[in-house]
Design a protein around this motif. Structure first.
Motif, PDB file in Angstrom:
ATOM      1  N   SER A   1      12.859  82.635  49.065  1.00 20.64           N
ATOM      2  CA  SER A   1      13.148  82.578  47.632  1.00 20.64           C
ATOM      3  C   SER A   1      12.786  83.898  46.969  1.00 20.64           C
ATOM      4  O   SER A   1      11.739  84.488  47.270  1.00 20.64           O
ATOM      5  N   PRO A   2      13.613  84.380  46.027  1.00 23.42           N
ATOM      6  CA  PRO A   2      13.272  85.604  45.298  1.00 23.42           C
ATOM      7  C   PRO A   2      12.265  85.351  44.173  1.00 23.42           C
ATOM      8  O   PRO A   2      11.596  86.283  43.723  1.00 23.42           O
ATOM      9  N   ASP A   3      12.149  84.090  43.718  1.00 21.83           N
ATOM     10  CA  ASP A   3      11.329  83.787  42.551  1.00 21.83           C
ATOM     11  C   ASP A   3      10.338  82.650  42.757  1.00 21.83           C
ATOM     12  O   ASP A   3       9.597  82.287  41.835  1.00 21.83           O
ATOM     13  N   GLY A   4      10.296  82.047  43.922  1.00 26.79           N
ATOM     14  CA  GLY A   4       9.398  80.933  44.188  1.00 26.79           C
ATOM     15  C   GLY A   4       9.924  79.594  43.735  1.00 26.79           C
ATOM     16  O   GLY A   4       9.269  78.567  43.968  1.00 26.79           O
ATOM     17  N   ILE A   5      11.083  79.591  43.102  1.00 21.81           N
ATOM     18  CA  ILE A   5      11.667  78.354  42.562  1.00 21.81           C
ATOM     19  C   ILE A   5      12.959  77.987  43.276  1.00 21.81           C
ATOM     20  O   ILE A   5      13.169  76.832  43.659  1.00 21.81           O
ATOM     21  N   ASN A   6      13.824  78.953  43.456  1.00 19.08           N
ATOM     22  CA  ASN A   6      15.117  78.717  44.090  1.00 19.08           C
ATOM     23  C   ASN A   6      15.033  79.121  45.559  1.00 19.08           C
ATOM     24  O   ASN A   6      14.910  80.312  45.881  1.00 19.08           O
ATOM     25  N   TRP A   7      15.094  78.126  46.436  1.00 16.25           N
ATOM     26  CA  TRP A   7      14.863  78.342  47.859  1.00 16.25           C
ATOM     27  C   TRP A   7      16.142  78.167  48.661  1.00 16.25           C
ATOM     28  O   TRP A   7      16.936  77.270  48.404  1.00 16.25           O
ATOM     29  N   ILE A   8      16.316  79.039  49.651  1.00 16.29           N
ATOM     30  CA  ILE A   8      17.444  78.949  50.578  1.00 16.29           C
ATOM     31  C   ILE A   8      16.887  78.637  51.956  1.00 16.29           C
ATOM     32  O   ILE A   8      16.097  79.402  52.522  1.00 16.29           O
ATOM     33  N   ARG A   9      17.288  77.518  52.515  1.00 12.58           N
ATOM     34  CA  ARG A   9      16.817  77.118  53.837  1.00 12.58           C
ATOM     35  C   ARG A   9      17.440  77.988  54.930  1.00 12.58           C
ATOM     36  O   ARG A   9      18.585  78.421  54.818  1.00 12.58           O
ATOM     37  N   TYR A  10      16.697  78.177  55.987  1.00 11.33           N
ATOM     38  CA  TYR A  10      17.206  78.843  57.176  1.00 11.33           C
ATOM     39  C   TYR A  10      18.207  77.921  57.860  1.00 11.33           C
ATOM     40  O   TYR A  10      17.958  76.712  58.022  1.00 11.33           O
ATOM     41  N   SER A  11      19.335  78.477  58.263  1.00 17.48           N
ATOM     42  CA  SER A  11      20.414  77.658  58.826  1.00 17.48           C
ATOM     43  C   SER A  11      20.055  77.059  60.173  1.00 17.48           C
ATOM     44  O   SER A  11      20.668  76.084  60.613  1.00 17.48           O
ATOM     45  N   GLY A  12      19.043  77.636  60.838  1.00 19.78           N
ATOM     46  CA  GLY A  12      18.664  77.142  62.159  1.00 19.78           C
ATOM     47  C   GLY A  12      17.483  76.187  62.149  1.00 19.78           C
ATOM     48  O   GLY A  12      16.867  75.954  63.202  1.00 19.78           O
ATOM     49  N   ASN A  13      17.140  75.624  60.998  1.00 18.13           N
ATOM     50  CA  ASN A  13      16.017  74.686  60.909  1.00 18.13           C
ATOM     51  C   ASN A  13      16.221  73.472  61.801  1.00 18.13           C
ATOM     52  O   ASN A  13      17.357  73.047  62.022  1.00 18.13           O
TER      53      ASN A  13
END
Length: 292
Positions: A185-197
């Motif tokens: 996340s760039p801001d601690g709020i909006n998170w992008i999951r790793y595609s290989g989770n």
């Protein structure tokens, strides 16, 4: 083919260079269940945020030596009106950055009529680490199949090189999660999951962590990411292992795992859970919670 290591007895005590300090817990007893702490060291003071089960909230304490702590102060409570954290808040992780304390934590709803249990990850900020302003909506909710109805136990780092927040989190079942995922996340709020989770899973060839892996603490040191994690074995007893990674995604386990296991003669024989680690001039200090 039979694996000769699969059913080896689980060792007791601490390994891989760690030494237990004293034979008594620093918290517990009359306080009831306390768990999943997070410790930082600032200006000669150890600052601990931890979960307190009897009041289902997050509390704060201070210490000058890491063993003798002030009485707990409630700093974050559950919200009875919330749809995602009306039962309990717990399992904090803290970053002090640019004069602001940032907290990510687990918010939970326990099963009730027409409502399944659910865990989400919330976010709050503070100027002093005691008075917190929470975000009303969670920053991570269970969405992927492997997450089922539970994302919890966040651990967050700020990476100066990549200029981004990095989170490792547990997901799966409510009582004990199943595996560990990763998000940025760039801001601690909006998170992008790793595609290989998920990025870290139980190992069926290791009896001590063949059932579940969860509740990690990650630190970056000497060019590596080091992950301390809770492993659950075939008889559902827990211990703590260590793994390392160059990128935070592909991990190799320590050959001496588990590095911290309960001792039959001590208060922690029932199982070791989440840890928190502080780097110091002459090594590292680690706090953990356990059961009997």
């Amino acid at each position: 083919m039979h694996n000769p290591n699969q059913y080896k007895p689980i060792p007791c005590g601490v390994m891989a260079g760690w030494e237990r300090v004293g034979n008594e817990p620093v918290f517990g007893g009359a306080m009831g269940t306390v768990f999943d702490n997070y410790v930082i060291y600032e200006d000669g003071i150890y600052k601990m945020w931890y979960s307190w089960r009897p009041v289902t909230c997050i509390v704060y304490a201070e210490s000058t030596d890491g063993r003798n702590w002030t009485l707990p102060k409630v700093v974050l409570t559950y919200d009875e009106e919330s749809e995602w954290e009306c039962s309990e808040v717990s399992r904090p992780t803290i970053i002090h950055k640019d004069g602001i304390y940032h907290m990510w934590y687990t918010g939970q709803v326990f099963a009730r009529e027409n409502q399944m249990s659910k865990s989400c990850i919330g976010y709050a900020v503070s100027e002093d680490g005691v008075n917190w302003m929470r975000r009303e909506e969670p920053v991570l909710v269970p969405e992927e199949h492997w997450e089922r109805y539970c994302v919890m136990c966040p651990h967050v780092l700020w990476d100066d090189e990549d200029n981004i927040f990095k989170m490792w989190y547990s997901a799966g079942h409510m009582h004990e999660s199943d595996a560990i995922g990763y998000a940025e996340s760039p801001d601690g709020i909006n998170w992008i999951r790793y595609s290989g989770n998920p990025v870290f899973m139980p190992d069926p060839n290791n009896y001590w962590d063949m059932s579940k892996v969860e509740a990690c603490f990650v630190m970056k040191w000497d060019g590596w990411y080091y992950m301390f994690y809770m492993g659950v074995h075939g008889d559902y007893k827990s211990a703590v292992g260590l793994a390392r990674s160059k990128d935070g995604l592909l991990w190799e386990r320590h050959p001496d795992n588990p590095i911290i296991a309960g001792d039959d003669d001590l208060w922690d024989f029932g199982g070791i859970c989440k840890v928190s680690v502080v780097e110091e001039e002459n090594g590292f200090r680690l706090w953990y919670n356990a059961s009997n």
